[in-house]
Every structure is written in C-alpha cells, then in structure tokens.
Enzyme design. Structure first.
Site, short mmCIF file in Angstrom:
data_model
loop_
_atom_site.label_atom_id
_atom_site.label_comp_id
_atom_site.label_asym_id
_atom_site.label_seq_id
_atom_site.Cartn_x
_atom_site.Cartn_y
_atom_site.Cartn_z
N ASP A 67 0.79 -1.23 -0.12
CA ASP A 67 -0.13 0.10 -0.23
C ASP A 67 0.98 1.27 0.21
O ASP A 67 1.91 1.15 0.22
CB ASP A 67 -0.97 -0.11 1.35
CG ASP A 67 -0.42 -0.48 2.43
OD1 ASP A 67 1.08 -0.43 2.68
OD2 ASP A 67 -1.18 -0.96 3.33
N ASN A 136 -7.49 -2.83 14.01
CA ASN A 136 -8.97 -3.06 13.65
C ASN A 136 -9.07 -4.06 12.82
O ASN A 136 -10.07 -4.52 12.03
CB ASN A 136 -9.67 -1.76 13.06
CG ASN A 136 -8.95 -1.48 11.61
OD1 ASN A 136 -7.92 -2.12 11.31
ND2 ASN A 136 -9.38 -0.34 11.25
N HIS A 138 -7.34 -4.77 9.91
CA HIS A 138 -6.95 -4.51 8.61
C HIS A 138 -5.72 -5.11 8.01
O HIS A 138 -4.92 -5.37 8.91
CB HIS A 138 -7.07 -2.91 8.25
CG HIS A 138 -5.76 -2.11 8.68
ND1 HIS A 138 -5.99 -0.64 9.00
CD2 HIS A 138 -4.62 -2.52 8.54
CE1 HIS A 138 -4.75 -0.13 9.26
NE2 HIS A 138 -3.76 -1.27 8.96
N GLU A 143 -9.64 -1.89 5.00
CA GLU A 143 -10.30 -1.41 6.40
C GLU A 143 -11.39 -2.47 6.34
O GLU A 143 -12.14 -2.88 5.43
CB GLU A 143 -10.52 0.03 6.34
CG GLU A 143 -9.38 0.83 6.12
CD GLU A 143 -8.74 1.01 7.46
OE1 GLU A 143 -8.79 0.12 8.34
OE2 GLU A 143 -8.09 2.06 7.53
C1 GLP Z 1 -0.45 -0.08 8.65
C2 GLP Z 1 -0.07 -0.76 7.23
C3 GLP Z 1 -0.13 -2.14 7.14
C4 GLP Z 1 0.47 -2.44 8.33
C5 GLP Z 1 -0.54 -2.42 9.70
C6 GLP Z 1 0.01 -2.41 10.83
O1 GLP Z 1 -1.44 0.97 8.67
N1 GLP Z 1 -1.01 -0.27 6.16
O2 GLP Z 1 0.26 -2.44 6.04
O3 GLP Z 1 0.35 -3.88 8.40
O4 GLP Z 1 -0.98 -0.98 9.35
O5 GLP Z 1 1.05 -1.52 11.32
P1 GLP Z 1 2.13 -1.93 12.36
O6 GLP Z 1 2.98 -2.99 12.04
O7 GLP Z 1 2.80 -0.42 12.54
O8 GLP Z 1 1.51 -1.97 13.73
#
Ligand code: GLP
Length: 241
Positions: A67, A136, A138, A143
């Site tokens: 992303d 959440n 995702h 989302e």
């Molecule tokens: C982010 C990214 C995801 C990521 C997730 C968890 O917003 N878009 O690809 O896996 O949320 O992030 P983190 O590893 O910093 O907890």
C-alpha cells in the site's frame, strides 16, 4: 492457519527472515510482497544482516508493496516507498527497477490500480506475501467494510488507522486520509502468506483473525481461507487466544 507463538519480536524476526532468505536462495528471482509498519522492521534488519554477511543477495527479486498513502511522493519521508528504501531496499542490493509500488500521486487511480494488478500477474504472482495487521483487523489498507475487495483500490482510512499511524507524522504534517492498497484478492492469490502481530494492542485483532468468523468486518479473518498462511505472534498479542 498455522499460528506460531514466540517469546518476543526478536525471535519472530529471526524465524520470518529465515523463511524469506531461504526462498530467495532457492529461487533468486522470486516475487516478494512486502509490508510497512513496525511489525516487519525487525525482520528487515535480519535480512540486511544476512545480506551484509554475504548469505543472501536480493538483486534478482521482484517486489510489490502492499500500500501507499495518497498524495505522497517517493521523496516524502512519510511515504511507504521512503520507508522501504530506509528500512530494507537501500541497505541491500535490491534492483530498484524491480521494486513496485502503487503510486499515491497518480492522476488516474483506476488505471494505476489495474496496472498494478497486471504487473503482479505478469511477474507470475507473489511467492511470499508478508503482512502486519491493524488494530481493527485491517491487512494492507483493507479496512473493515461490507465486502472483501479483489484488486487494488483507493481507500478512505478508518479513524482508528489515522489514530494509530499519525504518531509517525510530524506535528506540522497532516496524515493523508486516503491510500491505495492491494485488495484482499491480490493478497489471497499469494502462494504463501506470513503475518506478524506483536504487542498488546494487537490482541483483539489476533483473536478475531484466528478465532472469529470470516467476515469483511475483520479483513484479516479471510486468511483462514488461505491454504498456506503462518501467523507469528508474541505472548502479548496472543493474550486473548
Ligand atoms: C498499517 C499498514 C499495514 C500494516 C498495519 C500494522 O497502517 N497499512 O500494512 O501492516 O497498519 O502496522 P504496524 O505494524 O505498525 O502495527
């Protein structure tokens, strides 16, 4: 779904990097799907260490990132492209010609998304897709919603995502409200999926992903339907299992 509980994020990073390094050594031109965020950072460090010791070369791999924020250029320190350059690509021999990203600056979102999906297909599909999970549930920036997406698309970020990620933006920088993300279909078409979830803030998402019903209200729950997925969790994120 294979769930592996480990003592701490460091142990997880050793195990996950080993899977990725072995894949690259077995198939030097493999296609890897990478994720940003805190979850994979330690794993990327272990891959860099292995590269520095001459144990692996990334020069022939093709990469697709999950992303990207809308409106941010590659040079913007908050872009996911910049993140990958800083945390992995720029510290190894990755060939930047083989690095693929959804462009958050594209004027034609539809074409951009279709081209990305085609590029994944043309590369022969993703061999290993690395994932984190949002608080959440995702994955990528898929989302919670009414239905599972297929190909890449533009998404309006959930408030909980904005709350979780705005810490990475400076006081005078506004976090984008939109992003481009691979769809659930793109993720599910990967040959193998590895998801890392650590820390107490992920406990609820881990529970819903592993034990809850498969529903787009918890996008990560769809992974229960994949034939080769391994979830790496630590004691804290496993607290509710
Ligand atoms: C982010 C990214 C995801 C990521 C997730 C968890 O917003 N878009 O690809 O896996 O949320 O992030 P983190 O590893 O910093 O907890």
């Amino acid at each position: 779904m294979k769930v592996i509980k480990m003592e701490n994020p460091f142990e997880i990073s050793k195990a996950v990097s080993q899977v990725i390094i072995s894949k690259i050594n077995e198939k030097p031109d493999c296609v890897l799907g990478f994720a940003t965020g805190a979850s994979p950072v330690e794993t990327y460090k272990r891959i860099i260490e292995a590269y520095e010791k001459g144990e692996v070369s990334l020069k022939n791999i093709t990469t697709f990132n999950l992303d990207e924020y809308c409106g941010l250029s590659h040079e913007n320190k908050n872009s996911y492209y910049y993140f990958m350059k800083e945390n992995l690509f720029g510290k190894t021999d990755v060939d930047f010609e083989k690095v693929n990203f959804l462009s958050g600056l594209s004027g034609n979102i539809e074409d951009e998304c279709l081209a990305y999906q085609k590029a994944i297909e043309n590369a022969g599909g993703i061999d290993i897709q690395l994932l984190g999970v949002g608080t959440n549930g995702h994955i990528g920036f898929n989302e919670p919603s009414e239905s599972f997406s297929d190909g890449p698309f533009r998404v309006k970020l959930a408030q909980s995502t904005i709350d979780a990620n705005s810490q990475y933006f400076g006081e005078d920088e506004e976090m984008p409200r939109y992003a481009l993300t691979m769809g659930i279909g793109d993720i599910m078409r990967a040959e193998k999926i590895i998801l890392i979830a650590t820390g107490a803030s992920k406990a609820k998402a881990v529970y819903s992903m592993v034990k809850g019903e498969v529903t787009p209200l918890c996008p990560a729950s769809v992974l229960q339907n994949h034939k080769d997925v391994t979830i790496y969790i630590d004691n804290e994120s496993a607290a509710l299992l």
